[in-house]
Design a protein around this motif. Sequence first.
Motif, PDB file in Angstrom:
ATOM      1  N   LEU A 350      -7.885   8.268  15.792  1.00  0.00           N
ATOM      2  CA  LEU A 350      -7.879   7.012  15.048  1.00  0.00           C
ATOM      3  C   LEU A 350      -7.873   7.277  13.541  1.00  0.00           C
ATOM      4  O   LEU A 350      -7.122   6.644  12.781  1.00  0.00           O
ATOM      5  N   LEU A 351      -8.704   8.223  13.110  1.00  0.00           N
ATOM      6  CA  LEU A 351      -8.785   8.552  11.687  1.00  0.00           C
ATOM      7  C   LEU A 351      -7.432   9.033  11.165  1.00  0.00           C
ATOM      8  O   LEU A 351      -6.981   8.612  10.084  1.00  0.00           O
ATOM      9  N   GLU A 352      -6.775   9.886  11.924  1.00  0.00           N
ATOM     10  CA  GLU A 352      -5.486  10.409  11.473  1.00  0.00           C
ATOM     11  C   GLU A 352      -4.431   9.309  11.449  1.00  0.00           C
ATOM     12  O   GLU A 352      -3.602   9.249  10.524  1.00  0.00           O
ATOM     13  N   GLY A 353      -4.470   8.415  12.431  1.00  0.00           N
ATOM     14  CA  GLY A 353      -3.527   7.301  12.434  1.00  0.00           C
ATOM     15  C   GLY A 353      -3.705   6.405  11.226  1.00  0.00           C
ATOM     16  O   GLY A 353      -2.724   5.941  10.615  1.00  0.00           O
ATOM     17  N   LEU A 354      -4.950   6.147  10.844  1.00  0.00           N
ATOM     18  CA  LEU A 354      -5.218   5.313   9.672  1.00  0.00           C
ATOM     19  C   LEU A 354      -4.830   6.035   8.386  1.00  0.00           C
ATOM     20  O   LEU A 354      -4.358   5.406   7.421  1.00  0.00           O
ATOM     21  N   ARG A 355      -5.014   7.337   8.352  1.00  0.00           N
ATOM     22  CA  ARG A 355      -4.605   8.090   7.165  1.00  0.00           C
ATOM     23  C   ARG A 355      -3.089   8.133   7.024  1.00  0.00           C
ATOM     24  O   ARG A 355      -2.555   8.172   5.904  1.00  0.00           O
ATOM     25  N   ASP A 356      -2.376   8.102   8.145  1.00  0.00           N
ATOM     26  CA  ASP A 356      -0.918   7.985   8.075  1.00  0.00           C
ATOM     27  C   ASP A 356      -0.515   6.678   7.411  1.00  0.00           C
ATOM     28  O   ASP A 356       0.409   6.644   6.587  1.00  0.00           O
ATOM     29  N   VAL A 357      -1.227   5.598   7.754  1.00  0.00           N
ATOM     30  CA  VAL A 357      -0.951   4.306   7.120  1.00  0.00           C
ATOM     31  C   VAL A 357      -1.242   4.395   5.627  1.00  0.00           C
ATOM     32  O   VAL A 357      -0.477   3.901   4.788  1.00  0.00           O
ATOM     33  N   ARG A 359      -1.097   6.951   3.662  1.00  0.00           N
ATOM     34  CA  ARG A 359      -0.086   7.739   2.948  1.00  0.00           C
ATOM     35  C   ARG A 359       1.162   6.912   2.657  1.00  0.00           C
ATOM     36  O   ARG A 359       1.902   7.206   1.701  1.00  0.00           O
ATOM     37  N   ALA A 360       1.372   5.854   3.449  1.00  0.00           N
ATOM     38  CA  ALA A 360       2.572   5.035   3.281  1.00  0.00           C
ATOM     39  C   ALA A 360       2.310   3.747   2.510  1.00  0.00           C
ATOM     40  O   ALA A 360       3.262   3.045   2.150  1.00  0.00           O
ATOM     41  N   ASP A 361       1.061   3.422   2.246  1.00  0.00           N
ATOM     42  CA  ASP A 361       0.731   2.144   1.602  1.00  0.00           C
ATOM     43  C   ASP A 361      -0.397   2.368   0.600  1.00  0.00           C
ATOM     44  O   ASP A 361      -1.538   2.659   0.979  1.00  0.00           O
ATOM     45  N   ALA A 362      -0.086   2.224  -0.690  1.00  0.00           N
ATOM     46  CA  ALA A 362      -1.064   2.493  -1.742  1.00  0.00           C
ATOM     47  C   ALA A 362      -2.233   1.527  -1.727  1.00  0.00           C
ATOM     48  O   ALA A 362      -3.269   1.802  -2.347  1.00  0.00           O
ATOM     49  N   ARG A 363      -2.098   0.404  -1.035  1.00  0.00           N
ATOM     50  CA  ARG A 363      -3.212  -0.543  -0.967  1.00  0.00           C
ATOM     51  C   ARG A 363      -4.348  -0.037  -0.082  1.00  0.00           C
ATOM     52  O   ARG A 363      -5.469  -0.538  -0.158  1.00  0.00           O
ATOM     53  N   VAL A 364      -4.053   0.935   0.764  1.00  0.00           N
ATOM     54  CA  VAL A 364      -5.099   1.590   1.555  1.00  0.00           C
ATOM     55  C   VAL A 364      -5.607   2.746   0.720  1.00  0.00           C
ATOM     56  O   VAL A 364      -5.045   3.839   0.705  1.00  0.00           O
ATOM     57  N   ALA A 365      -6.696   2.492  -0.025  1.00  0.00           N
ATOM     58  CA  ALA A 365      -7.142   3.421  -1.056  1.00  0.00           C
ATOM     59  C   ALA A 365      -7.856   4.643  -0.497  1.00  0.00           C
ATOM     60  O   ALA A 365      -7.796   5.723  -1.074  1.00  0.00           O
ATOM     61  N   ASP A 366      -8.538   4.483   0.631  1.00  0.00           N
ATOM     62  CA  ASP A 366      -9.265   5.621   1.204  1.00  0.00           C
ATOM     63  C   ASP A 366      -9.579   5.328   2.663  1.00  0.00           C
ATOM     64  O   ASP A 366      -9.772   4.164   3.048  1.00  0.00           O
ATOM     65  N   VAL A 367      -9.617   6.379   3.455  1.00  0.00           N
ATOM     66  CA  VAL A 367     -10.032   6.305   4.858  1.00  0.00           C
ATOM     67  C   VAL A 367     -11.011   7.439   5.085  1.00  0.00           C
ATOM     68  O   VAL A 367     -10.703   8.596   4.801  1.00  0.00           O
ATOM     69  N   ARG A 368     -12.201   7.127   5.573  1.00  0.00           N
ATOM     70  CA  ARG A 368     -13.228   8.162   5.739  1.00  0.00           C
ATOM     71  C   ARG A 368     -14.143   7.771   6.892  1.00  0.00           C
ATOM     72  O   ARG A 368     -14.223   6.602   7.267  1.00  0.00           O
ATOM     73  N   GLY A 369     -14.854   8.764   7.423  1.00  0.00           N
ATOM     74  CA  GLY A 369     -15.799   8.457   8.489  1.00  0.00           C
ATOM     75  C   GLY A 369     -16.012   9.641   9.393  1.00  0.00           C
ATOM     76  O   GLY A 369     -15.563  10.758   9.129  1.00  0.00           O
ATOM     77  N   ALA A 370     -16.707   9.378  10.497  1.00  0.00           N
ATOM     78  CA  ALA A 370     -17.003  10.402  11.485  1.00  0.00           C
ATOM     79  C   ALA A 370     -17.015   9.755  12.855  1.00  0.00           C
ATOM     80  O   ALA A 370     -17.620   8.703  13.045  1.00  0.00           O
ATOM     81  N   GLY A 371     -16.342  10.392  13.814  1.00  0.00           N
ATOM     82  CA  GLY A 371     -16.311   9.830  15.158  1.00  0.00           C
ATOM     83  C   GLY A 371     -15.709   8.440  15.157  1.00  0.00           C
ATOM     84  O   GLY A 371     -14.690   8.184  14.505  1.00  0.00           O
ATOM     85  N   LEU A 372     -16.369   7.532  15.864  1.00  0.00           N
ATOM     86  CA  LEU A 372     -15.887   6.150  15.928  1.00  0.00           C
ATOM     87  C   LEU A 372     -16.668   5.267  14.961  1.00  0.00           C
ATOM     88  O   LEU A 372     -17.122   4.174  15.303  1.00  0.00           O
ATOM     89  N   PHE A 373     -16.833   5.782  13.741  1.00  0.00           N
ATOM     90  CA  PHE A 373     -17.409   4.996  12.647  1.00  0.00           C
ATOM     91  C   PHE A 373     -16.609   5.334  11.394  1.00  0.00           C
ATOM     92  O   PHE A 373     -16.782   6.382  10.781  1.00  0.00           O
ATOM     93  N   LEU A 415     -12.974  -2.134   5.381  1.00  0.00           N
ATOM     94  CA  LEU A 415     -12.998  -2.451   6.800  1.00  0.00           C
ATOM     95  C   LEU A 415     -13.987  -1.522   7.490  1.00  0.00           C
ATOM     96  O   LEU A 415     -13.942  -0.305   7.297  1.00  0.00           O
ATOM     97  N   LYS A 416     -14.891  -2.097   8.280  1.00  0.00           N
ATOM     98  CA  LYS A 416     -15.885  -1.303   9.009  1.00  0.00           C
ATOM     99  C   LYS A 416     -15.415  -1.177  10.448  1.00  0.00           C
ATOM    100  O   LYS A 416     -15.475  -2.117  11.233  1.00  0.00           O
ATOM    101  N   VAL A 417     -14.970   0.027  10.806  1.00  0.00           N
ATOM    102  CA  VAL A 417     -14.329   0.283  12.099  1.00  0.00           C
ATOM    103  C   VAL A 417     -15.354   0.938  13.016  1.00  0.00           C
ATOM    104  O   VAL A 417     -15.744   2.085  12.816  1.00  0.00           O
ATOM    105  N   ARG A 418     -15.787   0.220  14.050  1.00  0.00           N
ATOM    106  CA  ARG A 418     -16.814   0.763  14.948  1.00  0.00           C
ATOM    107  C   ARG A 418     -16.660   0.170  16.354  1.00  0.00           C
ATOM    108  O   ARG A 418     -17.450  -0.652  16.799  1.00  0.00           O
ATOM    109  N   PRO A 419     -15.652   0.589  17.087  1.00  0.00           N
ATOM    110  CA  PRO A 419     -15.411   0.084  18.434  1.00  0.00           C
ATOM    111  C   PRO A 419     -16.391   0.689  19.436  1.00  0.00           C
ATOM    112  O   PRO A 419     -17.117   1.640  19.120  1.00  0.00           O
ATOM    113  N   PRO A 420     -16.415   0.188  20.661  1.00  0.00           N
ATOM    114  CA  PRO A 420     -17.230   0.822  21.705  1.00  0.00           C
ATOM    115  C   PRO A 420     -16.845   2.289  21.895  1.00  0.00           C
ATOM    116  O   PRO A 420     -15.687   2.678  21.687  1.00  0.00           O
ATOM    117  N   LEU A 421     -17.821   3.093  22.305  1.00  0.00           N
ATOM    118  CA  LEU A 421     -17.597   4.530  22.443  1.00  0.00           C
ATOM    119  C   LEU A 421     -16.659   4.872  23.593  1.00  0.00           C
ATOM    120  O   LEU A 421     -16.194   6.015  23.687  1.00  0.00           O
TER     121      LEU A 421
END
Length: 440
Positions: A350-357, A359-373, A415-421
């Motif tokens: 999930l983290l890598e997929g969001l980082r791909d977004v 890289r293509a859209d400057a409005r996504v300023a940062d993506v960070r976290g650990a696991g499903l948080f 955005l706070k991303v925290r889906p079920p485990l």
Amino acid sequence: MSRATASGQVRQILDMNAFRPGDTDAEAVERRLANLGAASVLFYREPIEMVSAEGAWMTAKDGTRYLDFYNNVPSVGHSHPRVVEAVSRQIAQLNTNTRYIVSVVDDYLEALKAHMPDSLSNVVMTCSGSEANDLAMRVAMAATGGTGFIVTETAYHGNTALVTEASPSALKRGSLPETVIAIPPPSVQHSGEDIAGGFRRSVEMALAEFARRGITPAALMADSIFSSDGIFADPPGFLSEAVDAIRAAGALFIADEVQPGFGRTGDAFWGFGRHGITPDMVTMGKPMGNGFPMAGMAVRPDHLEQFCADVGYFNTFGGNPVAAAAGKAVLDVIRDEGLQENARDTGALLLEGLRDVARADARVADVRGAGLFIGVDLAEEETGRPDPDLTVKVIDGMRSRGVLIGAAGRYGATLKVRPPLCLKREEAEQFVEAFKGALS
């Protein structure tokens, strides 16, 4: 405390993308407002009436199914059959308070303690994370003789009178009491590349300010992934310097694991585990019973004895057998279904997929976290400033695409991303596609 900022308005945690009276005149909403009044908090400007949920999905009254990335309470999955069975069986057999010996309670406590540092061998059960944090603060004051607490500037630790004073993000007006100092979160923005040193220096500055005020410090209290501040997880280990500083001042470290605990970060069962530290107290809640109300505090026996010598503690519903059955089932499911490992692996995808977004859209300023948080910062493309209006637009756009998501951070622009485990790879991919669509 001023709520205005150069880039907009500081967002109070319960106001982020929340319903406001006048947004809709739906009968079900009016009924809720008539019952709860000003204390009513509903997600979305047009609230959703939910009727059922399973796994990572929730179903609305109109039949719409939503992928739930909003709610970390049912951490092993909505309506998990093993939790349902355990609660149903126990409530049909016996439910009472902890003044009686009931084996399921001690079975649970021993299973929980197996995940704790050996020094935290006493556990006090409560019904909510707010109660657990309230108790931890009181224990810290009894153990240290201090009254001063250090928290981060957008922290949320609960809603009792004492804990609200240590929850800056809960305040709509007014200021923190003299006994509470809020410091910046451990971010690159505030500390540069030296996150550990920067956060330690912030703690030391707060300690110096307490000295000027003539206040003895009691504790640093931190959610170890800093979820309300915008999710700051890395680098692993950065918390240790700040903990050393607070202990050198004779105070304690309270790890608030209500949100990052129970395997969510993937790397460790507890958020503090990623930092290689042993807290003086650990507070727990939300995911502990997968939706059944339960919470607790793990503590050193000597600290608990100091507190109980003065006032003692008893909680009628805390640690009841039904809660213990729910909690034990949650621990068993996390182990048997490999959910911590799933949080690590699916979270990395999930983290890598969001980082791909990003890289293509400057409005996504940062993506960070650990696991499903995971935290996703949204910003103005031209200025790079936090963009809470875009964040609300994205949240609404994702809802229209069948995905629920919430916001965090000082400006409500994360955005706070925290889906079920139990999240599946295809569900993670669906989230990324919905996010891309909502940005378009």
